[in-house]
Design an enzyme around this catalytic site. Structure first.
Site, PDB file in Angstrom:
ATOM      1  N   LEU A 579       0.771  -1.375   0.139  1.00 49.53           N
ATOM      2  CA  LEU A 579       0.024  -0.095   0.123  1.00 49.53           C
ATOM      3  C   LEU A 579       0.896   1.284  -0.200  1.00 49.53           C
ATOM      4  CD1 LEU A 579      -2.654  -0.875   2.773  1.00 49.53           C
ATOM      5  CD2 LEU A 579      -2.846  -0.967   0.243  1.00 49.53           C
ATOM      6  N   GLY A 582       6.858   3.777   4.487  1.00 52.17           N
ATOM      7  CA  GLY A 582       7.075   4.886   5.569  1.00 52.17           C
ATOM      8  C   GLY A 582       8.310   4.553   6.049  1.00 52.17           C
ATOM      9  N   GLY A 583       8.701   5.531   6.832  1.00 53.39           N
ATOM     10  CA  GLY A 583       9.992   5.385   7.468  1.00 53.39           C
ATOM     11  C   GLY A 583      10.220   4.192   8.264  1.00 53.39           C
ATOM     12  N   PHE A 584       9.118   3.515   8.540  1.00 51.87           N
ATOM     13  CA  PHE A 584       9.038   2.505   9.331  1.00 51.87           C
ATOM     14  C   PHE A 584       9.227   1.071   8.733  1.00 51.87           C
ATOM     15  CE2 PHE A 584       7.105   1.037  13.584  1.00 51.87           C
ATOM     16  CZ  PHE A 584       6.976  -0.512  13.382  1.00 51.87           C
ATOM     17  N   GLY A 585       8.762   1.229   7.434  1.00 49.89           N
ATOM     18  CA  GLY A 585       9.025   0.110   6.597  1.00 49.89           C
ATOM     19  C   GLY A 585       7.804   0.144   5.504  1.00 49.89           C
ATOM     20  N   MET A 586       7.480  -1.201   5.195  1.00 51.58           N
ATOM     21  CA  MET A 586       6.437  -1.250   4.043  1.00 51.58           C
ATOM     22  C   MET A 586       5.043  -1.436   4.785  1.00 51.58           C
ATOM     23  SD  MET A 586       8.226  -1.172   1.065  1.00 51.58           S
ATOM     24  CE  MET A 586       7.465  -1.894  -0.128  1.00 51.58           C
ATOM     25  N   VAL A 587       4.216  -0.968   3.918  1.00 49.74           N
ATOM     26  CA  VAL A 587       2.882  -1.170   4.606  1.00 49.74           C
ATOM     27  C   VAL A 587       2.114  -2.074   3.387  1.00 49.74           C
ATOM     28  CG1 VAL A 587       0.474   0.019   5.160  1.00 49.74           C
ATOM     29  CG2 VAL A 587       2.926   1.344   5.487  1.00 49.74           C
ATOM     30  N   LYS A 600       1.603  -2.733   8.789  1.00 51.00           N
ATOM     31  CA  LYS A 600       2.774  -1.985   8.689  1.00 51.00           C
ATOM     32  C   LYS A 600       3.951  -2.870   9.166  1.00 51.00           C
ATOM     33  CE  LYS A 600       3.980   2.453  10.648  1.00 51.00           C
ATOM     34  NZ  LYS A 600       3.550   3.707  11.167  1.00 51.00           N
ATOM     35  N   ASP A 675     -19.307  17.237   4.135  1.00 48.19           N
ATOM     36  CA  ASP A 675     -19.307  16.611   5.329  1.00 48.19           C
ATOM     37  C   ASP A 675     -17.976  15.468   5.144  1.00 48.19           C
ATOM     38  OD1 ASP A 675     -19.279  15.243   7.707  1.00 48.19           O
ATOM     39  OD2 ASP A 675     -21.308  14.558   7.323  1.00 48.19           O
TER      40      ASP A 675
END
Ligand code: NAG
Ligand code: NAG
Ligand code: NAG
Ligand code: NAG
Ligand code: NAG
Ligand code: NAG
Ligand code: NAG
Ligand code: NAG
Ligand code: NAG
Ligand code: NAG
Ligand code: NAG
Ligand code: NAG
Length: 843
Positions: A579, A582-587, A600, A675
């Site tokens: 998906l 990020g800095g953390f790894g893949m999502v 994640k 909305d």
């Protein structure tokens, strides 16, 4: 978890039949009435079961005593009228003395009974040692959890872990030693699912101790398709399962003699694995030429048999490997064989599900050493309960452990009691931490000598004893290479035997430094925008993408749970669909129980480390709000860290703005979404702002460029107004439909761009052109000014979040009144509303 069943036990059901054969030996039984004051008639013999209950006070050092509400008392009996509840600390544990390698039936009973008068039903996790047993959702009635467990050491930790806002509690704890050559599994432990004996009594009855020497609680069960047969003769129940004789005196056969005897249930969890134990005894007189013979069939497949029950004598059959139920529907059938002259018969059965406890407990000697050390010093007991190393999320900050893999007992490698107000001498038990690498006892009030044993602990690489009142001379053994020793600030201490002068400088023997390179912590602050569909005629005509099943509140909020890595692989279909990154790894995209999730995964090379992972889990487990993404669970297994979130189908803000664009220009007549809600995700870097400078190990600036408070950038100071800044940027993004940082324009940051346009008083150029000037310009001005003030570089000039909300509401009122006056645009009046509860609520 059979709460109605507990209810039955709790409520004095006058019609309930309890068969007490004779007072049997309760040797090895542990029966704790939790919350019973130690001086209040403890121990006592409970009248219906004759069980010898005592106060839990000797087995736990924390918690408070509660009593169920007086309205509920009349319906409950001891030991369920008192409870121990735990307002303080995250994890509170019972510490029970058990026999290592012995199988136990462990039963925990929870009765809320509105003891606190708040009528809020608690939910929390229950752990056995380092492993999650189950999550308790207390409802009006009581809850009972039972499993068969074999402790791996002589002490068993039963822990209640706070997972939200509510307070864990427990009413009773019961341990029953079992024979250990029964209930053998291929792997994992057995959790009680059904204990049943087949009796057609109209009022539900149960049988437990002392009829059942193991104190299983057998509930009567019958179906209308069955016929009861029974005997008054004694049935021989002797085998290693020893079902109670009075349960064996009853049996069911199908009323239609040629039909199978069928028991069905639906599996709560698709992957649940079951073990079946079925008990048979022939209760009828069969002639020499007659035979009762049948097979056991599980979801259409042969399971066991053929079985021929013996006259008034027990036959127990059981599955040697676990069974699952295809499609979540389980069907157990007893089908007579062709030569059988009688229909099948069943007296009693037991069903269990399998639970894996993959994490081994911390090395036993490390645990006992740590308990000994904690008992020596005036440390807060709350943080030192349960397994010292695992789960890592609950580990005391003072410890670090080596956790090679889940099947190896973790070892303590760091003990850091710096600045803990320690008094007295250096605890001798430290020498039993045989894999200790770092010992920091600096800045305390320790007295006495530096013990010789420290020099003999070959694993030690760092010792910091500075800032104490140690005296005597420094043992020679401590002056070895490879050991970094600090003893400065101990005026009475001599560093050599000749005892010349107190050391002015720390003794420092350099070692090969293995300083982990400073982690550059980067994470994405992703804002998700969820467009809530309005039931307007226009929208119904639009071909909107099909919405996924509505995220069920219960699932999202209650089931935050731990997954094993193999489950993560399964739910993501071996990490098939990415998906994002990020800095953390893949999502990755995944699926849990039919719900879409975002998974994640912390990559091995990630610079964002465990601390951020922990921060994120901690925060998401505690905080819940509709505008915050829900944490479904996490995986922490060896090197594998993963967070599993509710999947937000609607993508991120950027995608949404293009979605809005479609609605604005791509459809006719044009429509405006009035909305929408934003969800905040990715909290690895959310920090509790206590107004102070963050601790030194987290000075790396984190956050997505452009959204980050410039003051935080400069000073590292984080406060509420930092979020206001980020919010202002998002608001600007929404108003302008421009990227936060533009590669093309010279005023690259969105605030600069808006600022330059504002100077020219040019609002039309600023507002998203797709709106085609169809807005109230007063309202637009106010929103824009508000966004700019939020994004003010100086935090003191930014409004507070509640001012922001107030102002936005006024903008909405302006815009709404215009909409009502100008209904030609939309066929149905839609109102813009802003959720007034914008601040995250702890749940
Ligand atoms: C109940 O158990 C306690 C020990 O836990 C024992 O001292 C006491 O004698 C027992 N009472 C009875 C009536 O068996
Ligand atoms: C079986 O149980 C006994 C206690 O009854 C215990 O001493 C023994 O270690 C157990 N054996 C195994 C293999 O677990
Ligand atoms: C079984 O059911 C009968 C009624 O059919 C009842 O009288 C009897 O007490 C029950 N026995 C047990 C042990 O539940
Ligand atoms: C229970 O079974 C016995 C024996 O078959 C029968 O006489 C009795 O009517 C049954 N009771 C109920 C409540 O079904
Ligand atoms: C019960 O069965 C066991 C094993 O089958 C046997 O050893 C024992 O003698 C039996 N007891 C009676 C009272 O028949
Ligand atoms: C009895 O069971 C058999 C086999 O399941 C079935 O064929 C038959 O129709 C049943 N009889 C009645 C009266 O239900
Ligand atoms: C039992 O009877 C059925 C139908 O009459 C037949 O298909 C099956 O093979 C028989 N089984 C055995 C073991 O004889
Ligand atoms: C765990 O680590 C030990 C020692 O490194 C190794 O022998 C064992 O095979 C590992 N177990 C698993 C499941 O990886
Ligand atoms: C021990 O903890 C303190 C802060 O609590 C920290 O400053 C110090 O560096 C730690 N010591 C070691 C050896 O990690
Ligand atoms: C260290 O552990 C051993 C074995 O468990 C124990 O006998 C000893 O008392 C412990 N020493 C200290 C100082 O706690
Ligand atoms: C030892 O601890 C003191 C006080 O916490 C600290 O100032 C010093 O830097 C530490 N020494 C080493 C080598 O970490
Ligand atoms: C060290 O201090 C303790 C008291 O804190 C005292 O009893 C002891 O005699 C001192 N030892 C030396 C060698 O000074």
């Amino acid at each position: 978890m059979e709460s109605y069943l507990v209810h039955l036990l709790v409520v004095i059901a006058t019609s309930a039949i309890i068969h007490i054969v004779q007072a049997q030996d309760q040797q090895g039984f542990i029966s704790l009435d939790c919350g019973l004051p130690a001086n209040e008639l403890s121990p006592y013999i409970e009248t219906t079961t004759r069980l010898n209950f005592s106060s839990d006070a000797a087995f736990i050092q924390t918690g408070k005593i509660g009593r169920i509400h007086s309205n509920a008392v009349s319906k409950s009996q001891r030991p369920y009228t008192t409870m121990r509840y735990f307002p303080d600390g995250i994890r509170n544990c019972y510490n029970l003395n058990v026999q290592k390698g012995r199988k136990y039936l462990i039963r925990a009973i929870f009765t809320y009974g509105n003891y606190d008068g708040r009528n809020i039903e608690p939910e929390f996790d229950l752990y056995l040692g380092p492993n999650l047993w189950t999550t308790i959702y207390l409802e009006a009635q009581s809850t009972r959890e039972e499993m068969l467990h074999m402790p791996t050491s002589n002490s068993l930790q039963i822990c209640l872990v706070k997972t939200g806002e509510t307070t864990p509690l427990i009413s009773a704890l019961e341990l029953r030693p079992m024979g250990n050559d029964s209930y053998i599994t291929k792997s994992g432990y057995l959790v009680q699912y059904r204990w049943r004996y087949l009796n057609n009594s109209t009022t539900q009855s149960y049988i437990r101790y002392s009829s059942d020497i193991y104190d299983r609680i057998w509930l009567s069960y019958f179906q209308k398709e069955w016929t009861q047969i029974s005997t008054t003769f004694d049935v021989n129940n002797s085998n290693e399962y020893a079902p109670p004789k009075d349960a064996l005196q009853y049996a069911a056969t199908p009323a239609n003699a040629s039909a199978p005897l069928t028991i069905e249930w639906s599996s709560e969890n698709l992957h649940d694995q079951y073990y079946l134990y079925a008990h048979f005894a022939e209760l009828q007189d069969l002639q020499a030429n007659e035979i009762r013979e049948f097979n056991l069939v599980w979801n259409g497949q042969h399971l066991l048999g053929p079985v021929t029950p013996r006259k008034l004598d027990l036959v127990t059959v059981f599955s040697r490997s676990p069974r699952t139920c295809d499609g979540g529907k389980c069907i157990l059938q007893l089908i007579r064989t062709n030569r059988s002259t009688h229909p099948p018969l069943l007296n009693a059965y037991e069903l269990y599900t399998v639970i894996q406890f993959p994490q081994s407990e911390t090395d036993e000697s490390d645990v006992s050493a740590i308990r000994n050390i904690v008992a020596t010093y005036p440390l807060s007991r709350i943080n030192w309960q349960g397994d010292p190393c695992v789960p890592q999320l609950l580990r005391s900050d003072a410890l670090n452990c080596r956790n090679t893999n889940m099947s190896m007992p973790p070892r303590i490698t760091t003990l850091n009691l710096s600045s803990n107000g320690l008094t007295g001498i250096i605890a001798a038990a430290i020498q039993n931490l045989t894999q200790l690498e770092k010992l920091d006892l600096s800045n305390n009030k320790l007295t006495g000598p530096v013990p010789e044993f420290l020099g003999n602990m070959k694993s030690l690489l760092v010792i910091n004893l500075s800032g104490n009142n140690l005296n005597g001379s420094l043992p020679q053994a401590l002056q070895r290479t490879g050991l970094e020793l600090s003893v400065e600030g101990n005026p009475e201490l001599c560093i050599s035997d000749s005892c010349r002068k107190p050391p002015k400088k720390k003794v420092f023997v350099p070692i090969v430094a293995s300083v982990g390179s400073a982690a550059i912590v980067i994470a994405m602050l992703v804002l998700f925008l969820v467009i809530k569909k309005k039931k307007s005629t226009i929208q119904q005509n639009l071909t909107m993408p099909p919405s996924t099943p509505k995220w069920n509140d219960t699932f999202a909020n209650k089931n935050s749970r731990r997954f094993v890595y193999s489950e993560v692989i399964k739910m993501t279909n071996n990490f098939q669909r990415v998906l994002g990154q990020g800095g953390f790894g893949m999502v990755y995209q995944g699926n849990v129980n039919g719900y879409e999730v975002a998974v994640k995964v912390l990559s091995q090379s990630s610079t964002q480390g465990y601390k951020e992972f922990k921060a994120e889990v901690d925060l998401l487990l505690r905080v819940h709000h509709t505008n915050l993404v829900s944490l479904v669970g996490y995986c922490y297994e060896g090197d594998h860290l993963a967070l599993i979130y509710e999947f937000l189908t609607n993508g991120d803000l950027k995608q949404h703005l293009s979605g809005l664009e479609y609605l604005h220009i791509g459809c006719s007549p044009p429509m405006v979404h009035r909305d929408f809600k934003a969800k905040l995700a990715d909290f690895g870097l959310s920090r509790s702002f206590q107004g102070g400078v963050e601790s030194q190990d987290s000075t790396a600036i984190a956050g997505t460029p452009g959204y980050l408070d410039p003051e935080y950038n400069q000073s590292g100071r984080l406060h509420e107004k930092s979020d206001v800044f980020s919010f202002g940027i998002v608001l600007l993004e929404m108003i302008t439909n421009r990227p936060v940082i533009s590669q093309t324009s010279e005023n690259s940051h969105i605030t600069e761009w808006v600022g330059s346009k504002l100077k020219r008083g040019d609002i039309v150029e600023i507002i998203d052109p797709n709106l085609r000037e169809d807005y109230d310009s007063n309202s637009a001005w106010r929103a824009l000014e508000l966004a700019m003030s939020c994004a003010n570089p100086s935090s003191s000039k930014r409004p507070s979040m509640s001012q922001v909300i107030h102002e936005l509401k006024e903008c909405i009122v302006l815009e709404n009144s215009r909409v009502y006056n100008n209904q030609g645009l939309v066929s149905q009046a839609m109102s813009i509303s802003l959720d007034s509860s914008v601040g995250p609520m702890a749940r």
